[in-house]
Design a protein around this motif. Sequence first.
Motif, PDB file in Angstrom:
ATOM      1  N   GLN A 140      13.839  53.536  -4.555  1.00  0.00           N
ATOM      2  CA  GLN A 140      15.227  53.689  -5.008  1.00  0.00           C
ATOM      3  C   GLN A 140      16.056  52.463  -4.659  1.00  0.00           C
ATOM      4  O   GLN A 140      16.896  52.018  -5.461  1.00  0.00           O
ATOM      5  CB  GLN A 140      15.837  54.946  -4.387  1.00  0.00           C
ATOM      6  CG  GLN A 140      15.201  56.248  -4.872  1.00  0.00           C
ATOM      7  CD  GLN A 140      15.639  57.453  -4.083  1.00  0.00           C
ATOM      8  OE1 GLN A 140      16.101  57.323  -2.954  1.00  0.00           O
ATOM      9  NE2 GLN A 140      15.485  58.652  -4.667  1.00  0.00           N
ATOM     10  N   CYS A 145      23.156  56.037 -14.446  1.00  0.00           N
ATOM     11  CA  CYS A 145      23.054  57.494 -14.477  1.00  0.00           C
ATOM     12  C   CYS A 145      21.684  57.969 -13.990  1.00  0.00           C
ATOM     13  O   CYS A 145      21.576  58.992 -13.298  1.00  0.00           O
ATOM     14  CB  CYS A 145      23.315  58.012 -15.882  1.00  0.00           C
ATOM     15  SG  CYS A 145      25.064  57.895 -16.371  1.00  0.00           S
ATOM     16  N   ALA A 146      20.634  57.242 -14.367  1.00  0.00           N
ATOM     17  CA  ALA A 146      19.298  57.624 -13.907  1.00  0.00           C
ATOM     18  C   ALA A 146      19.210  57.516 -12.386  1.00  0.00           C
ATOM     19  O   ALA A 146      18.640  58.394 -11.717  1.00  0.00           O
ATOM     20  CB  ALA A 146      18.247  56.739 -14.576  1.00  0.00           C
ATOM     21  N   SER A 177      21.738  57.729 -10.294  1.00  0.00           N
ATOM     22  CA  SER A 177      22.610  58.738  -9.734  1.00  0.00           C
ATOM     23  C   SER A 177      21.939  60.112  -9.739  1.00  0.00           C
ATOM     24  O   SER A 177      22.034  60.878  -8.768  1.00  0.00           O
ATOM     25  CB  SER A 177      23.930  58.782 -10.526  1.00  0.00           C
ATOM     26  OG  SER A 177      24.875  59.619  -9.908  1.00  0.00           O
ATOM     27  N   GLN A 178      21.231  60.432 -10.838  1.00  0.00           N
ATOM     28  CA  GLN A 178      20.539  61.707 -10.920  1.00  0.00           C
ATOM     29  C   GLN A 178      19.406  61.786  -9.905  1.00  0.00           C
ATOM     30  O   GLN A 178      19.180  62.822  -9.272  1.00  0.00           O
ATOM     31  CB  GLN A 178      19.992  61.900 -12.347  1.00  0.00           C
ATOM     32  CG  GLN A 178      19.172  63.162 -12.545  1.00  0.00           C
ATOM     33  CD  GLN A 178      19.990  64.418 -12.334  1.00  0.00           C
ATOM     34  OE1 GLN A 178      21.208  64.399 -12.509  1.00  0.00           O
ATOM     35  NE2 GLN A 178      19.340  65.510 -11.968  1.00  0.00           N
ATOM     36  N   GLU A 179      18.724  60.677  -9.715  1.00  0.00           N
ATOM     37  CA  GLU A 179      17.576  60.664  -8.802  1.00  0.00           C
ATOM     38  C   GLU A 179      18.009  60.743  -7.339  1.00  0.00           C
ATOM     39  O   GLU A 179      17.367  61.413  -6.528  1.00  0.00           O
ATOM     40  CB  GLU A 179      16.754  59.395  -9.035  1.00  0.00           C
ATOM     41  CG  GLU A 179      15.519  59.299  -8.149  1.00  0.00           C
ATOM     42  CD  GLU A 179      14.729  58.044  -8.432  1.00  0.00           C
ATOM     43  OE1 GLU A 179      13.835  57.723  -7.623  1.00  0.00           O
ATOM     44  OE2 GLU A 179      14.991  57.382  -9.459  1.00  0.00           O
ATOM     45  N   THR A 211      29.397  56.351 -11.724  1.00  0.00           N
ATOM     46  CA  THR A 211      28.950  57.630 -12.258  1.00  0.00           C
ATOM     47  C   THR A 211      29.648  58.789 -11.560  1.00  0.00           C
ATOM     48  O   THR A 211      30.102  58.673 -10.426  1.00  0.00           O
ATOM     49  CB  THR A 211      27.429  57.790 -12.055  1.00  0.00           C
ATOM     50  OG1 THR A 211      27.135  57.745 -10.652  1.00  0.00           O
ATOM     51  CG2 THR A 211      26.682  56.677 -12.768  1.00  0.00           C
ATOM     52  N   THR A 224      27.072  62.062 -15.535  1.00  0.00           N
ATOM     53  CA  THR A 224      25.611  62.055 -15.454  1.00  0.00           C
ATOM     54  C   THR A 224      25.091  63.426 -15.859  1.00  0.00           C
ATOM     55  O   THR A 224      25.320  64.423 -15.166  1.00  0.00           O
ATOM     56  CB  THR A 224      25.149  61.720 -14.026  1.00  0.00           C
ATOM     57  OG1 THR A 224      25.640  60.432 -13.667  1.00  0.00           O
ATOM     58  CG2 THR A 224      23.633  61.718 -13.938  1.00  0.00           C
ATOM     59  N   ASP A 250      19.664  65.591 -17.468  1.00  0.00           N
ATOM     60  CA  ASP A 250      18.452  64.830 -17.802  1.00  0.00           C
ATOM     61  C   ASP A 250      18.549  63.378 -17.361  1.00  0.00           C
ATOM     62  O   ASP A 250      17.659  62.572 -17.674  1.00  0.00           O
ATOM     63  CB  ASP A 250      18.168  64.910 -19.298  1.00  0.00           C
ATOM     64  CG  ASP A 250      19.327  64.378 -20.146  1.00  0.00           C
ATOM     65  OD1 ASP A 250      20.355  63.971 -19.554  1.00  0.00           O
ATOM     66  OD2 ASP A 250      19.219  64.386 -21.390  1.00  0.00           O
ATOM     67  N   GLY A 251      19.658  63.011 -16.660  1.00  0.00           N
ATOM     68  CA  GLY A 251      19.804  61.650 -16.182  1.00  0.00           C
ATOM     69  C   GLY A 251      20.355  60.686 -17.207  1.00  0.00           C
ATOM     70  O   GLY A 251      20.387  59.476 -16.985  1.00  0.00           O
ATOM     71  N   GLN A 252      20.805  61.185 -18.359  1.00  0.00           N
ATOM     72  CA  GLN A 252      21.359  60.342 -19.404  1.00  0.00           C
ATOM     73  C   GLN A 252      22.893  60.329 -19.313  1.00  0.00           C
ATOM     74  O   GLN A 252      23.509  61.265 -18.815  1.00  0.00           O
ATOM     75  CB  GLN A 252      20.926  60.852 -20.775  1.00  0.00           C
ATOM     76  CG  GLN A 252      19.445  60.746 -21.038  1.00  0.00           C
ATOM     77  CD  GLN A 252      18.956  59.303 -21.001  1.00  0.00           C
ATOM     78  OE1 GLN A 252      19.574  58.408 -21.609  1.00  0.00           O
ATOM     79  NE2 GLN A 252      17.877  59.066 -20.269  1.00  0.00           N
TER      80      GLN A 252
END
Length: 564
Positions: free
Chosen positions: A15, A42-43, A45-47, A96, A124, A127-129
């Motif tokens: 990360q 966004c990806a 942030s989601q992770e 985000t 976000t 689905d991370g999009q």
Amino acid sequence: MSAIHGNTQGLKPRQLQRLEATWRQHVRPQEVVSPELAGHLCALSQETGRQVGVLIDRRGEIEAVMVGDATRLELPDVGRMRAGDTRLRGLRLVHTHLKDEPLSPDDITDLALLRLDLVCAIETRPDGQPGKVYLGHLDPESAGPRERFWKTLKATDVPALDLDPVALAEELEEAFGQAIASQEVITQGRALLVGVALEGRAVAEASMAELRELARTAGIEVLDVAFQARNQVDPRFVVGRGKLEELNLQAMRQFADLLIFDHDLTPAQARHISDHTSLKVLDRTQLILDIFAQHAHSAEGRLQVELAQLRYRLPRLAQRDEGLSRLMGGIGGRGPGETKLEIDRRRVRDRISLLEKRIDAVGASRQLRRQRRVRHDVPIISIVGYTNAGKSTLLNHLTDSDVVVEDKLFATLDPSSRRLRFPRDREVVITDTVGFIRALPRTLVNAFRATLEELADADLLLHVVDASDPAYRLQMEAVEKILQDLGLQDTPRLLVFNKSDLLEGGVEGVMASLEAHANEGVPISARTGAGLTELLLRTEELLWHEGKSLTGSGRSFQEEPLPY
């Protein structure tokens, strides 16, 4: 490549690598954020379950990469590049949000205090999009000081953004320049006054009204007044941190450059407040010292004011670093020598010592003049009272003098002595002194001790009270407290209720009231001369009652005219 700023604890190496890869992203100057950068943020942030953001300059280059927690993002120190009253920072914040929500209060605070070109928050999705996009920018064309100082926009997604951030920033800077040019030019500054209501709102409002008058006397335009009710003063910011941020926003809306507190700030409080605001911070004592500096015309007055200022500033120099302070010679005494800070502190102490000697010399000269008066058995009357109560006006009317009179606080700093002849061919020396005020700074009392020593030789004090002021009782108590601190509680005094012509019924109405008689006071109008005959009769009676010496003075006065 710079380090990642913010909350990186607990992130996996993979990360962290992806965060570092953010530096290689590029955005065209004409677009707020590219679809690629938005998807990348966004990806991440989601992770990570954290907000992720970047600062982008007007060339499209990334200046900083930040990671926060689930609800907020902490920005790095961006310095003072470009920012000013008419210029923006030259940076836009893109970050985000973990859910669909508009700009947060933290986003607005960062936008206003850092004067960013704009703030962009991207939703976000699960689905991370990237999802919806929320934008905010400053708005110099707000309808008034109470209106919002920013505008917000919304787009369904990143491709739907149709906004040139560079052109928008340039338009805003031009509008800020026009708004500043339309403001009235105030040489001394535009200020917000801040007070804490500890003893009830009525007392705080009376104190704030006095602070407003002090600001007017100093030539400062007061834009607004802010109160906060608290049980005790905040040890760091006087008011709460949230209130301080609100004041920052208000200062930007109204183009204020000063924050004046109705409290004496400790060195630590002044430092903390300055660290959290771009405004110049003053307290009540500093404002009074500035007024004294403006009104000091004589050599003695300037010495006294400089001494008071240096005594106030000395403890507010940065804390001394003992490891780099002045060292003795010999074993264990070799070191880096004297630091710039310690040199400054030593110079201030030396200057204070020199000023004290000069003021002592002036005090000795005053003592000689007082001794001459005593040898000639000349009664001495000193006019004391709250500042702007009308003391100088009274002196002018009684002695036909031309002492400077202004409807301002502390218009008179230098004492003025005149001879006053009574109807029975008797004469006295009457002296006008510097006005008092609530919580008179101790530094001023100490600096003006040579002047205030005049009061110790007075045979009678005329305590002038502004009867038209709603807070006259509090002012009377403040003067009495200062007189007590000076050891003058036993000196005979006569209450003089001035400005009685401004009250209903005039001087005659006040004279008939129980207030004046209960306090054994004399209502007058120093401006019109009403009531002065009664004042002279009462003064003469106190000084020469039945040909005896004045009670408590230990001196008897001749009834013949003075030989000079």
